[in-house]
Design a protein around this motif. Structure first.
Motif, PDB file in Angstrom:
ATOM      1  N   THR A 199      -5.151   2.637  -2.422  1.00 61.94           N
ATOM      2  CA  THR A 199      -5.057   1.259  -3.111  1.00 61.94           C
ATOM      3  C   THR A 199      -5.840   1.574  -4.389  1.00 61.94           C
ATOM      4  O   THR A 199      -5.383   1.218  -5.615  1.00 61.94           O
ATOM      5  CB  THR A 199      -5.861   0.356  -2.476  1.00 61.94           C
ATOM      6  OG1 THR A 199      -5.438  -0.008  -1.153  1.00 61.94           O
ATOM      7  CG2 THR A 199      -5.756  -0.947  -3.244  1.00 61.94           C
ATOM      8  N   PHE A 214      -1.920  -3.076  -0.006  1.00 61.20           N
ATOM      9  CA  PHE A 214      -2.223  -1.730   0.820  1.00 61.20           C
ATOM     10  C   PHE A 214      -3.378  -1.728   1.641  1.00 61.20           C
ATOM     11  O   PHE A 214      -3.651  -0.733   2.173  1.00 61.20           O
ATOM     12  CB  PHE A 214      -2.014  -0.614  -0.294  1.00 61.20           C
ATOM     13  CG  PHE A 214      -0.669  -0.290  -0.954  1.00 61.20           C
ATOM     14  CD1 PHE A 214       0.100   0.166  -0.679  1.00 61.20           C
ATOM     15  CD2 PHE A 214      -0.770  -0.898  -2.499  1.00 61.20           C
ATOM     16  CE1 PHE A 214       1.247   0.635  -1.253  1.00 61.20           C
ATOM     17  CE2 PHE A 214       0.597  -0.855  -2.956  1.00 61.20           C
ATOM     18  CZ  PHE A 214       1.616  -0.129  -2.484  1.00 61.20           C
ATOM     19  N   GLY A 215      -4.250  -2.888   1.468  1.00 59.21           N
ATOM     20  CA  GLY A 215      -5.304  -2.747   2.399  1.00 59.21           C
ATOM     21  C   GLY A 215      -6.339  -2.045   1.631  1.00 59.21           C
ATOM     22  O   GLY A 215      -6.256  -1.777   0.588  1.00 59.21           O
ATOM     23  N   LEU A 216      -7.568  -1.836   2.352  1.00 59.18           N
ATOM     24  CA  LEU A 216      -8.696  -1.242   1.730  1.00 59.18           C
ATOM     25  C   LEU A 216      -8.676   0.302   1.941  1.00 59.18           C
ATOM     26  O   LEU A 216      -7.973   0.780   3.050  1.00 59.18           O
ATOM     27  CB  LEU A 216      -9.906  -1.523   2.464  1.00 59.18           C
ATOM     28  CG  LEU A 216     -10.410  -2.912   2.396  1.00 59.18           C
ATOM     29  CD1 LEU A 216     -11.653  -3.283   3.521  1.00 59.18           C
ATOM     30  CD2 LEU A 216     -10.411  -3.619   1.106  1.00 59.18           C
ATOM     31  N   GLY A 217      -9.093   0.800   0.801  1.00 66.08           N
ATOM     32  CA  GLY A 217      -8.895   2.494   1.017  1.00 66.08           C
ATOM     33  C   GLY A 217      -8.862   3.097  -0.355  1.00 66.08           C
ATOM     34  O   GLY A 217      -8.476   2.501  -1.286  1.00 66.08           O
ATOM     35  N   PRO A 218      -8.774   4.467  -0.454  1.00 69.21           N
ATOM     36  CA  PRO A 218      -8.609   5.171  -1.589  1.00 69.21           C
ATOM     37  C   PRO A 218      -7.224   5.117  -2.247  1.00 69.21           C
ATOM     38  O   PRO A 218      -7.148   5.258  -3.473  1.00 69.21           O
ATOM     39  CB  PRO A 218      -9.070   6.625  -1.334  1.00 69.21           C
ATOM     40  CG  PRO A 218      -8.959   6.578   0.114  1.00 69.21           C
ATOM     41  CD  PRO A 218      -9.162   5.306   0.891  1.00 69.21           C
TER      42      PRO A 218
END
Lengths: 444, 282
Positions: free
Chosen positions: A316, A310-314
């Motif tokens: 995830t 899901f990539g970087l970030g909240p």
């Protein structure tokens, strides 16, 4: 061993053996623990690492978190003088201006470091007057640093032909190298915390800022004074209030969303894992193994897999927290479900309620205290986990902290982030225990 | 109050209650919806694309591990075994040191153990502060000071453990039977003797059970701290993941090793805990 198995005659040998066993344990277990700790001491090489640790460095870091320094730098190649807060380009005094403790007259710069410490830069020469010691002269001649000391070399002076460094007190420092002469003076406090150095608002008192916000004369014709004050503060390059606030919000979002999602996923699955609600052994077994699996895989591994997908970030972080805690919460809920009183459920069933109503009115009220207290407890502990998962790469305050530390430019920024993180974690702790008290003790 | 009035007021209360529950459910739903859309926006990859490639990475790892064969994988796991031992050592040492600190803190923060009363609120605040510090923060700070090694992680985990266990231990202390303490006091036992012979036998099973539970948590925490630079299996994982393609077999071996270690620790600990609480009940 119970009383029934003891022989009626007092058996001295048996008693002695029991006492010996106890003594052995009383001495043996601490010895084993000590031996283990000694092994760990060697395995971790603690003495070497602690020996290398520099208490001076720790003290300087401590000083750096609550002090800021102003650099006065004479570049010897180009011959120009710059005065900058923390040596940053964004916080440089404009040409021809200087703080009142620096006096510039042509090629000569006199820097008053307080308490009689005076540094004077004249072309390629630095003269540094130290009270109770004397005048130190450091010169750059033929690409070499030449130093003349008035007495024996004190411990706060170091240097060679390429570099000279003197720091008589922690808040005064001079450095001479072949290319530049630098004088640092430290001041207490966090510099430019509210407004950036080059903004017109910098250095204004709180009262002045308030009256400016209330006045109708616009400082910047494009926006009102209140929004100018806000934007200047929020966009402060040095302290990044805006960026840090967003990161804190992301961390909180991860914790709240993750816990709520875990809760919602765990509840229906818990019914499938409870003996008294799911007669089928196969289903029960499968759901329980699912709980065990997601719990054991651990948030570290889940986070790494989710970050890949899901990539970087909240988002995830939320999903990683949700899936790990689904296992733990599901296990607890299903245990709570197995311990409920069946009579209430029968009672509700006997009124002709359908399955959903029976669960809603016969089961949920019985396990609600467990649900709420566990849910809130996990919310609280997940706020802490979210900072850690963030540091693995999911974003939020954890990542900001890691990155600020890596650049290790200014420890006051690190201190600021740590303080905010602690405030967030403690606030969530208090909120969760307050809610627990209100909801659970209130309902009894 | 007439019965009919009571009826209407009960009905009104029920309606109000239903309204509240409905409101709460609506609030949760709205929060989730808003939260996820917000999180999705802040995320660098979106939910839907992530979902479609969710299994890409795990399957890539599995395929690379499969190509290696069973013995190759076992060999790799053996190769990484020292890293696992390091992580376990961090967890064990930190739990032992933290547990001892917690014992001292808990004795000094419980009212019924005859400690100097002004000490109690002070130790409680100290424990609150120790608990509030996330391990990550202390570990990162100490890594900066001492360099990358297991010691920062150990100190960080021990610090947090002392606060967390201290609170649980002091709750255990509050529920003990005071009669043995009174008895020892009557025969002239000093404070240390009272703690040793009247308190410890009562609290030891519960202490040990909490200790084991904390050990499970700390193994996971130590693995994570390794990832931010504290050594052990976490730093090996960071390296193998950083390499990206081609290191999938390493990653698989590390995942498997960590997974197995956690299973073994969890199972042993829950077996021991069941025995301890069983013993305490008899």
């Amino acid at each position: 061993m119970t009383a029934a198995t003891l022989p009626s005659e007092p058996n001295l040998e048996l008693a002695q053996r029991a006492i010996r066993g106890r003594m052995l344990r009383a001495v043996g277990i601490p010895l084993i623990v000590l031996a283990y700790l000694a092994y760990a001491w060697m395995a971790f090489d603690v003495s070497a690492i602690l020996g290398n640790a520099d208490p001076q460095r720790a003290a300087l870091l401590g000083v750096d978190t609550i002090y800021h320094k102003v650099h006065v730098e004479q570049n010897l190649r180009r011959g120009d003088l710059t005065i900058a807060v923390e040596g940053e380009r964004t916080a440089t005094y404009a040409k021809g201006t200087s703080p009142e403790w620096v006096a510039v007259e042509g090629n000569r710069t006199t820097i008053d470091l307080g308490d009689g410490y005076i540094a004077e830069i004249d072309g390629q020469t630095l003269q540094f007057n130290v009270p109770d010691y004397g005048l130190i002269v450091a010169k750059v001649v033929n690409d070499k640093v030449e130093v003349t000391l008035p007495g024996p070399m004190p411990e706060w002076v170091s240097g060679n032909e390429q570099k000279f460094d003197a720091r008589p007190t922690f808040d005064r420092r001079v450095q001479v190298s072949r290319s530049k002469i630098e004088v640092h003076r430290y001041f207490f406090g966090w510099e430019n915390f509210w407004f950036p150095f080059n903004s017109p608002l910098n250095g204004m008192s709180a009262g002045a800022v308030v009256s400016l916000m209330l006045s109708a004369d616009r400082l910047d014709p494009a926006q009102s004074n209140a929004s100018l004050v806000w934007n200047t503060f929020w966009g402060n390059q040095d302290w990044q209030h805006g960026v840090i606030a967003v990161a804190l919000f992301e961390t909180l979002l991860m914790a709240v969303l993750g816990t709520l999602t875990a809760f919602i996923l765990a509840l229906p699955l818990a019914f499938l894992a409870a003996r008294n609600f799911t007669p089928s052994m196969a289903v029960r077994f499968a759901v329980r193994r699912l709980f065990d699996f997601v719990r054991t895989v651990d948030s570290l591994i889940w986070s790494l897999i989710f970050i890949r997908a899901f990539g970087l970030g909240p988002l995830t972080g939320s999903l990683a927290i949700a899936i790990t805690d689904m296992g733990t919460l599901g296990k607890m809920f299903s245990e709570a479900l197995e311990n409920i009183d069946g009579k209430q459920l029968e009672g509700v069933n006997s009124t002709g309620a359908n399955q959903l109503q029976a669960y809603r009115f016969g089961v949920i009220p019985q396990i609600l205290p467990v649900l709420l207290s566990q849910g809130l407890y996990y919310l609280e502990s997940n706020t802490r986990s979210a900072t850690v998962i963030g540091a693995l790469g999911a974003g939020g305050i954890g990542l900001v902290l890691v990155e600020t530390m890596k650049t290790s430019r200014d420890w006051e920024n690190v201190a600021y982030i740590i303080v905010l993180t602690l405030i967030l974690v403690s606030a969530m702790d208090s909120l969760s225990s307050w809610l627990r008290r209100k909801l659970i003790e209130g309902s009894n | 109050m007439a019965v009919i009035d009571l009826g209407t007021s009960v009905l009104a209360m029920r309606r109000q209650r239903q309204l509240y529950s409905f409101g709460a459910v609506l609030l949760v739903v709205a929060m989730m919806a808003w939260g996820y859309s917000e999180a999705n926006e802040l995320n660098s990859g979106s939910f839907l694309t992530g979902l479609t490639k969710f299994f890409d990475y795990p399957s890539e790892i599995v395929i690379e591990a499969w190509d290696l064969g069973l013995f190759g994988l076992l060999g790799l796991m053996w190769h990484f075994f020292p890293a696992l031992i390091e992580t376990l050592n961090i967890a064990f040492v930190a739990t032992i040191i933290g547990g001892f600190l917690a014992m001292g803190l808990s004795f000094a923060s419980t009212r019924n153990l005859d400690v100097w009363p002004p000490l109690i609120p002070v130790t409680r605040r100290v424990m609150d502060v120790m608990r509030a510090f996330p391990e990550l923060v202390i570990a990162l700070f100490l890594i900066f000071l001492l360099g990358s090694s297991p010691i920062p992680a150990m100190i960080a985990v021990a610090f947090h453990t002392a606060g967390a266990l201290g609170k649980l231990f002091s709750e255990v202390n509050e529920n003990i039977d005071r009669k043995p303490i009174e008895g020892l006091k009557a025969v002239g036992g000093n404070w240390i003797q009272r703690i040793r012979f009247a308190v410890m036998p009562q609290v030891a099973p519960n202490y040990l059970s909490y200790f084991l539970l904390r050990l499970e948590i700390n193994v996971r925490a130590s693995a994570i701290l390794g990832f931010v630079g504290a050594g052990g299996i976490g730093s090996e994982l960071r390296r193998s993941i950083g390499w990206g393609q081609g290191a999938g077999d390493d990653t698989a071996a590390l995942f498997l090793l960590l997974f197995l270690a956690i299973i073994i620790i969890d199972q042993t600990s829950s077996y021991l805990r069941a025995r301890l609480t069983g013993a305490a009940r008899h």
